[in-house]
Scaffold this active site. Sequence first.
Site, PDB file in Angstrom:
ATOM      1  N   HIS A   1       0.831  -1.222   0.000  1.00 19.88           N
ATOM      2  CA  HIS A   1       0.000   0.000   0.000  1.00 19.88           C
ATOM      3  C   HIS A   1       0.861   1.265   0.000  1.00 19.88           C
ATOM      4  O   HIS A   1       0.423   2.313   0.476  1.00 19.88           O
ATOM      5  CB  HIS A   1      -0.945   0.055   1.205  1.00 19.88           C
TER       6      HIS A   1
ATOM      7  N   SER B   1      15.658  20.807 -15.895  1.00 21.63           N
ATOM      8  CA  SER B   1      14.481  21.603 -16.231  1.00 21.63           C
ATOM      9  C   SER B   1      14.953  22.896 -16.867  1.00 21.63           C
ATOM     10  O   SER B   1      16.008  23.417 -16.520  1.00 21.63           O
ATOM     11  CB  SER B   1      13.690  21.905 -14.966  1.00 21.63           C
TER      12      SER B   1
ATOM     13  N   LYS C   1      16.517  20.594 -10.814  1.00 23.76           N
ATOM     14  CA  LYS C   1      15.782  19.404 -11.258  1.00 23.76           C
ATOM     15  C   LYS C   1      16.658  18.389 -11.967  1.00 23.76           C
ATOM     16  O   LYS C   1      17.595  18.723 -12.678  1.00 23.76           O
ATOM     17  CB  LYS C   1      14.653  19.819 -12.219  1.00 23.76           C
TER      18      LYS C   1
ATOM     19  N   GLU D   1      10.407   7.638 -17.168  1.00 24.57           N
ATOM     20  CA  GLU D   1       9.062   8.169 -17.401  1.00 24.57           C
ATOM     21  C   GLU D   1       8.550   7.794 -18.785  1.00 24.57           C
ATOM     22  O   GLU D   1       7.378   7.448 -18.968  1.00 24.57           O
ATOM     23  CB  GLU D   1       9.073   9.691 -17.248  1.00 24.57           C
TER      24      GLU D   1
ATOM     25  N   LYS E   1      -0.569  -3.805 -39.143  1.00 25.58           N
ATOM     26  CA  LYS E   1       0.883  -3.627 -39.208  1.00 25.58           C
ATOM     27  C   LYS E   1       1.448  -2.485 -38.382  1.00 25.58           C
ATOM     28  O   LYS E   1       2.460  -2.655 -37.693  1.00 25.58           O
ATOM     29  CB  LYS E   1       1.316  -3.465 -40.667  1.00 25.58           C
TER      30      LYS E   1
HETATM   31  N1  ARG Z   1      -1.430  -4.240 -48.552  1.00 26.47           N
HETATM   32  C1  ARG Z   1      -2.302  -5.254 -48.104  1.00 26.47           C
HETATM   33  C2  ARG Z   1      -2.032  -5.649 -46.649  1.00 26.47           C
HETATM   34  O1  ARG Z   1      -0.996  -5.359 -46.173  1.00 26.47           O
HETATM   35  C3  ARG Z   1      -2.243  -6.452 -48.938  1.00 26.47           C
HETATM   36  C4  ARG Z   1      -3.477  -6.679 -49.633  1.00 26.47           C
HETATM   37  C5  ARG Z   1      -3.747  -8.062 -49.894  1.00 26.47           C
HETATM   38  N2  ARG Z   1      -4.901  -8.406 -50.562  1.00 26.47           N
HETATM   39  C6  ARG Z   1      -5.880  -7.730 -51.148  1.00 26.47           C
HETATM   40  N3  ARG Z   1      -6.820  -8.396 -51.643  1.00 26.47           N
HETATM   41  N4  ARG Z   1      -5.961  -6.438 -51.179  1.00 26.47           N
HETATM   42  O2  ARG Z   1      -2.853  -6.236 -45.996  1.00 26.47           O
END
Ligand code: ARG
Length: 441
Positions: free
Chosen positions: A140, A261, A267, A274, A309
């Site tokens: 705590h 700072s 500081k 952080e 991605k």
């Molecule tokens: N650039 C797309 C991705 O990274 C690939 C597309 C794969 N297929 C399609 N039918 N558009 O997911």
Amino acid sequence: MLHFSASLPFDRRLAFVDIKGSIAHVQMLKKQGIIASEESEQIINGLEEIRVELEQGQFPYDLDFEDIHMNIEKRLTEMIGPVGGKLHTARSRNDQVALDTHLYMKEEIKALDLLLTQLQETILHLAERFEGVLIPGYTHLQRAQPVLLSHHLLAYFWMLKRDRGRLEGVLKHTDLMPLGAGALAGTGFDIDRLQVADSLGFAVLYENSIDAVSDRDYIIEFLSFAAILMMHLSRLCEELINWSSAEFGFIEIDDAYTTGSSMMPQKKNPDLAELARGKTGRVYGSLIALLTVMKGLPLAYNKDMQEDKEGFFDTVDTLKGLLPLLSEMLKTITVNSSCLKEAVDDDYLCATDLADYLVKNGLTFREAHHIVGSLIAYCRKEKKRLRQLASEIRGRFHPALAEEISSLLDPVKVVEARRSRGGTAPSAVKEQLRLAWKELS
Ligand code: ARG
């Protein structure tokens, strides 16, 4: 529309695994007699040349083509002519993208596991360096019981061990080869998926073409691993931030990892710690983002999945940037012995040991807890430390407390007594360190 829907700005990092995957694919097409031997040679030579262009920063990216996969194919055709168009035989971008992401993930897992091992090693060296240093342990955020600083730090070693275990699990679910799924249904060409898997070092095949192109579990698992890891690092950094504040004054972090700072000359801001704490937010965000993207998507590929991605790559970059710096920063930490001595000298930290002592004198733990609680309340009221009370006064709470009990109020002795397995006594921590080193080797 083209610019909005392109993934090229962020999927270029798949270029090298794309070439690797394409070469394996072409070799298989040749072996199966689907394309001629000299055609495969031309394609492979072209791909190797493109690899050189990429390495030398000469590759002409063209945003008129959606992604890195189409960019490479287009460049190949520019270089070797229409035969370049044969590369994509028996393949779709859907299984190609899946293959590339799997290959990329496998490489990054290897790199990250090494960085985690290095951080674990740093922690073990720190635990050895701070041998014998006591800190107050907290619950705590209230001072609870004295512990060895080494013991406290080693807790993070075991967390990281579990993180690496989770990463191993991610690897297992990434080590599946998707190519050959085609767009979703497989292909009428007589391909050999096992050969592709063998040549690229995959353990097993996806056994369902629809699953192969629909699956993003391995990325979600990676982001889950990363989210839990960041939670651990954030807790560690939070402690370093607290401990290096004037309020605690336990440690000092080297200037290389702090900033001053612009206004206040005194500081020393623990910026790296952080930032580590702060960047946990974006990693959690990427996990929730992808879970949300995938939720409710019909099988198989949907363009939504291109959103897998950026968060994934960002998380890889965050971890690869942070882990080595954190390791280096930890190596620079020094302890402020006088502040720590004072903090640990608080003899209320020994209350549990007084209660245990009464238990050894025949009381139940509950009775003992109550008696020591009253004793401490008395000290607080009188503004006295336990060790300042005369034995006669202590005896009023329980006769056994009138005995010589100074060793029970000495934090060093108290720590030495916690010899249970996994406890904080120097002997137990030594054994823990031995196990930890064994674990690492
Ligand atoms: N650039 C797309 C991705 O990274 C690939 C597309 C794969 N297929 C399609 N039918 N558009 O997911």
